[in-house]
Motif scaffolding. Structure first.
Motif, PDB file in Angstrom:
ATOM      1  N   ILE A  81      30.520  65.837 -67.582  1.00  0.00           N
ATOM      2  CA  ILE A  81      29.339  66.650 -67.888  1.00  0.00           C
ATOM      3  C   ILE A  81      28.450  65.856 -68.838  1.00  0.00           C
ATOM      4  O   ILE A  81      28.932  65.235 -69.787  1.00  0.00           O
ATOM      5  N   ALA A  85      23.832  68.630 -70.925  1.00  0.00           N
ATOM      6  CA  ALA A  85      23.957  69.698 -69.924  1.00  0.00           C
ATOM      7  C   ALA A  85      23.611  71.054 -70.532  1.00  0.00           C
ATOM      8  O   ALA A  85      24.027  71.383 -71.651  1.00  0.00           O
ATOM      9  N   THR A 169      24.758  72.665 -65.103  1.00  0.00           N
ATOM     10  CA  THR A 169      25.194  71.304 -65.396  1.00  0.00           C
ATOM     11  C   THR A 169      24.064  70.285 -65.469  1.00  0.00           C
ATOM     12  O   THR A 169      24.313  69.109 -65.720  1.00  0.00           O
TER      13      THR A 169
ATOM     14  N   ASP B  78      28.360  60.381 -70.012  1.00  0.00           N
ATOM     15  CA  ASP B  78      28.959  61.678 -69.723  1.00  0.00           C
ATOM     16  C   ASP B  78      30.202  61.949 -70.562  1.00  0.00           C
ATOM     17  O   ASP B  78      30.948  61.030 -70.919  1.00  0.00           O
TER      18      ASP B  78
END
Lengths: 398, 398
Positions: A81, A85, A169, B78
Motif C-alpha cells: 500500500i 493511500a 488504495t 510502498d
C-alpha cells in the motif's frame, strides 16, 4: 480548490460509465498457495488472538477509469500500500463480519450472506467507495470458502469468521473521493465468544456492561453509526478498554442528555421488560430510523424470529428508550432480561449494567423458566449449523 | 470477551513499561535512495494531484512489548501491511498537515511545528495509538526536510507539504487497542490553494461554501471532531463532492437544529460582523470548548495575531454562533467578511454561503479598504517565508 469528484475530474465519465467493468465473480483467477500454515487448535491462544487467516484470500482492484479488475484468489499475505493511500489517512474503509458454519450434517452454510453483501455496498457509499453487485460479492466469498474450508473448517459444529473489506488504495492526500480501491476477503480463526473464554480466564457466560460517559458518544444522528465503516471503531477503543479495566466487558453506548440506549460494544442491545399494564413481556431495542445504530443481521433475524414464532408471547417495541427506563423497570421488578446480538459475539445474556455509581442487575437465569435470548440463540444456532433447514442457512456445495 | 487492553493482555506491563523504548530521533538510521524521481513543475497537473512524494520518507515501528524501534529514513516506497491490520479495518489512524517553506532569504522554515507534533500525540490518544515525545517527532521531520529539500524545495517563496501519520499496523481483527503501530513521515508536492487554480481551471481567489444538510453532520459533542483522525475525513467526502457538483468549493458544516457554524471543509471558519451597538468589527469563530472543531494551528495563530496586533480594532468572540446569525447580519449590512484558515488551504476569502435556497453574499473586496483576512494572511506569509523574523518560523539549518 481540489476537485474531489470523479464526475468533475473526468468530464466524459457518464459516457465512460457504461464501459467500466463491474465486479464479476465468474472472472475469478486462482493462484494456489504453496505453503500451508498450521491450523490453530480449538480454544487455543492463537484462536483467541483473532489474527490467524486461512491459506488464501480474495483481492480485487477497482479504478475510477476502468472499474473492477478480475478478482483473484491468491495465497494469504501482506498487501503493498502506498504511504499516501487514502485508506490509511482518511478512513476510506468499510467491512463486514460473517461466519461460515460447518453443520452437524457436515455441510457448509453461510447465514444470510445477501444481507452482509448489501450492507457492505451501503457502507461503501457512505465513505465514497465504489459500488458493486452484492450477489457477486457473495459468490467471491463462497469461492474462498470452497478453497479453504476442507483444511480449515473440517469439524462439524464449528465455524470460521469471514472478513470482506473495501479500502481506498489510491495515492491521494487531497480531500477527494478515492480513485482506486481494493476489495479484500479473508477467512480468519475466531473464538466462540458466546460460550467460551480465553485460555486461563474463568469462563463466564454473561456479559457485564458499563454505560458510556456523557462526554463520549459513539454515533450521532447525521453521522455514520448505521454503516459498518472503520471510522466507528478506532475512536471507540479507548472507552472499550476503560470498561475492561473497570471489570466490565463492553460499553453500553448512550446518546443525548436523556441517555438513550443505542448499542453495546459492537453489538445490538435488547431488553425484555414486563409491561406494567398488560403484564405481558415487551422487547425493547433501539430503532433504525435515525441511523445511529447498525442494522445488524443478527438483530434483524432476532426480530423476524420473534414476529414469526413468538408473536403472541413477546411484543416488540423498536423505539427510543433510555437508561432511566431500564433503571425504573428494574426497580419495579419489571426488567426480565437483556441480551446483545452480533456476528462476532452472537447472542449473549447481560447480567449487569453499570450506570454511574449504580448497578442494574438482571435476574439470574434460573429465576426464569423461559428466557427469550437463549431460546432465540438456540433457534439461530439450529439454522446456522443445519439442525433446522431454513432459507437463512445458505448451503455451499464443496 | 476479547481482552482489548495492553494492561490486561500483558500482566507485567507496568514493570515492563520502564524498559520500553521511547521515540528517539537521535537513533535515526539513513538508507539513501538510489533512484531520484522527477520533481513536478510549479503549477503542473502532477502538483495538483497531491500524490507526488519526495525521494525519502521516515518510518518508525512501535510494538506494545518493546516500544519504539529506531526510526529510519529510507527511499519513499510502498508499505507492506497485513490484510488484517487494524488501520485498514478500524481507522486506527491519525495524521498532521504541515508545510516546509523556502524563505525569500533562502532558508528553510517550519511554522510552529511543536503545535502539530503535540496535536498528533493528542489525536493518537483519541484512537488508542501509542504516545511519543512531540519534540522527537519534530526532529524526525527536520531530518527528512534536510535530506530532501535541496532537490525538492530549491525555490525561494515556495513550499512542500509534510504529512506525519501514525497508523495501527498490528494484525488484529478483534475490537482491541493496536499492539503495533507505524509512524510515517512523507513530504509531498502541494499546490497553493490560496492563490492558484488547477491547470485549465479559471483562477478564482474566493471560496464558495454550501451549508451541510440537516441529515449530515461532520462531528458532534462527545465525538472526535477535535482530533485529526482519519475517521473525520472519509465520511465527509460525499458531502464535499455534492458541494463541488453543485458549483461550490467546500461544505460549511452546521451542527444541531439551530445550525451552529463549526468548520468549512477541513478548515476553520471565521466571520467578521459589525457590532450593531458599538459599530466595531467583531470576529466570530466556533469555540474549542465542546471539542467539535479542530484546534487549527492557523486558527490559533490568527487569533493570537489579532490579540497582539489588532486588539483595539477587532474584538474576538470565540463562541457558538449560528447560520441564522450570519444571515441576519448580512440582511442588516453588518456582515463584513468571512474567511477560512488551515494548513492545506492557508487563508482564503469566502464570497458566498449557500443556505437552502438562499445566498449569503459577502461584500466584495474592493468595497472595503481594510479586510482582516488578507491582512492576517500577509502577516503569516511574512513569518512563514522569513520576511518577518518571528518565533513561529522555526529555521532548519541545512
Amino acid at each position: 480548490m481540489a476537485e474531489c469528484c470523479p464526475s468533475k475530474t473526468n468530464g466524459s465519465i457518464s459516457a465512460k460509465h457504461t464501459l467500466k467493468k463491474q465486479l464479476n465473480a465468474s472472472k475469478l483467477e486462482f493462484i494456489q498457495a504453496s505453503i500451508f500454515r498450521p491450523v490453530p487448535e480449538p480454544g487455543s491462544a492463537e484462536l483467541w488472538a483473532q489474527n490467524v487467516a486461512t491459506d488464501h484470500m480474495v483481492t480485487c482492484r477497482w479504478t475510477v477509469d476502468e472499474g473492477w479488475e478480475d478478482p483473484i484468489i491468491k495465497p494469504f499475505g501482506d498487501l503493498t500500500i502506498s504511504p499516501l493511500a487514502s485508506c490509511i489517512h482518511y478512513a476510506t474503509q468499510c467491512f463486514e463480519g460473517m461466519k461460515i458454519y460447518r453443520g452437524f450434517d457436515g455441510r457448509l452454510r453461510l447465514f444470510r450472506p445477501d444481507r452482509n453483501a448489501k450492507r457492505l455496498a451501503m457502507s461503501a457509499k457512505r465513505v465514497s467507495l465504489p459500488d458493486f453487485d452484492p450477489e457477486q460479492l457473495v459468490e467471491l466469498i463462497k469461492a474462498l470458502i470452497r478453497v479453504d474450508s476442507k483444511r480449515w473448517l473440517p469439524e462439524p459444529g464449528s465455524f470460521r469468521y469471514i472478513r470482506p473489506a473495501l479500502i481506498g488504495t489510491g495515492r491521494q492526500l487531497g480531500v477527494q473521493i478515492p480513485k482506486e480501491a481494493t476489495l479484500l476477503i479473508t477467512m480468519v480463526c475466531w473464538p466462540d465468544f458466546s460460550s467460551e473464554s480465553p485460555p486461563g480466564v474463568q469462563p463466564r457466560s454473561d456479559l457485564r456492561l458499563l454505560t458510556s460517559r456523557n462526554d463520549t458518544i459513539r454515533a450521532w444522528p447525521g453521522g455514520f453509526g448505521y454503516a459498518k465503516v472503520g471510522a466507528n471503531y478506532g475512536p471507540s477503543f479507548a472507552s472499550h478498554c476503560e470498561a475492561q479495566e473497570a471489570g466490565y466487558d463492553q460499553i453500553l453506548w448512550l446518546l443525548g442528555e436523556d441517555g438513550r440506549v443505542t448499542e453495546a460494544g459492537a453489538s445490538n442491545f435488547f431488553a425484555v421488560v414486563r409491561d406494567e399494564h398488560t403484564s405481558k413481556p415487551l422487547l425493547l431495542t433501539a430503532p433504525l430510523t435515525d441511523k445511529v445504530i447498525l442494522d445488524g443481521v443478527t438483530r434483524r433475524s432476532v426480530l423476524e424470529l420473534i414476529e414469526n414464532r413468538l408473536a403472541d408471547e413477546l411484543e416488540v417495541r423498536e423505539a427510543k428508550f433510555t437508561i432511566t427506563d431500564l433503571e425504573v423497570a428494574s426497580q419495579k421488578g419489571l426488567l426480565l432480561e437483556a441480551f446483545v446480538s452480533g456476528t462476532a459475539f452472537f447472542i449473549k445474556d447481560v447480567s449487569t449494567i453499570r450506570v454511574g455509581d449504580r448497578n442494574i442487575d438482571l435476574p439470574k437465569a434460573q429465576q426464569h423458566a423461559t428466557r427469550f435470548g437463549p431460546m432465540i440463540k438456540d433457534w439461530l444456532k439450529d439454522i446456522m449449523f443445519g439442525t433446522e433447514d431454513h432459507v437463512w442457512g445458505v448451503i455451499i456445495d464443496e
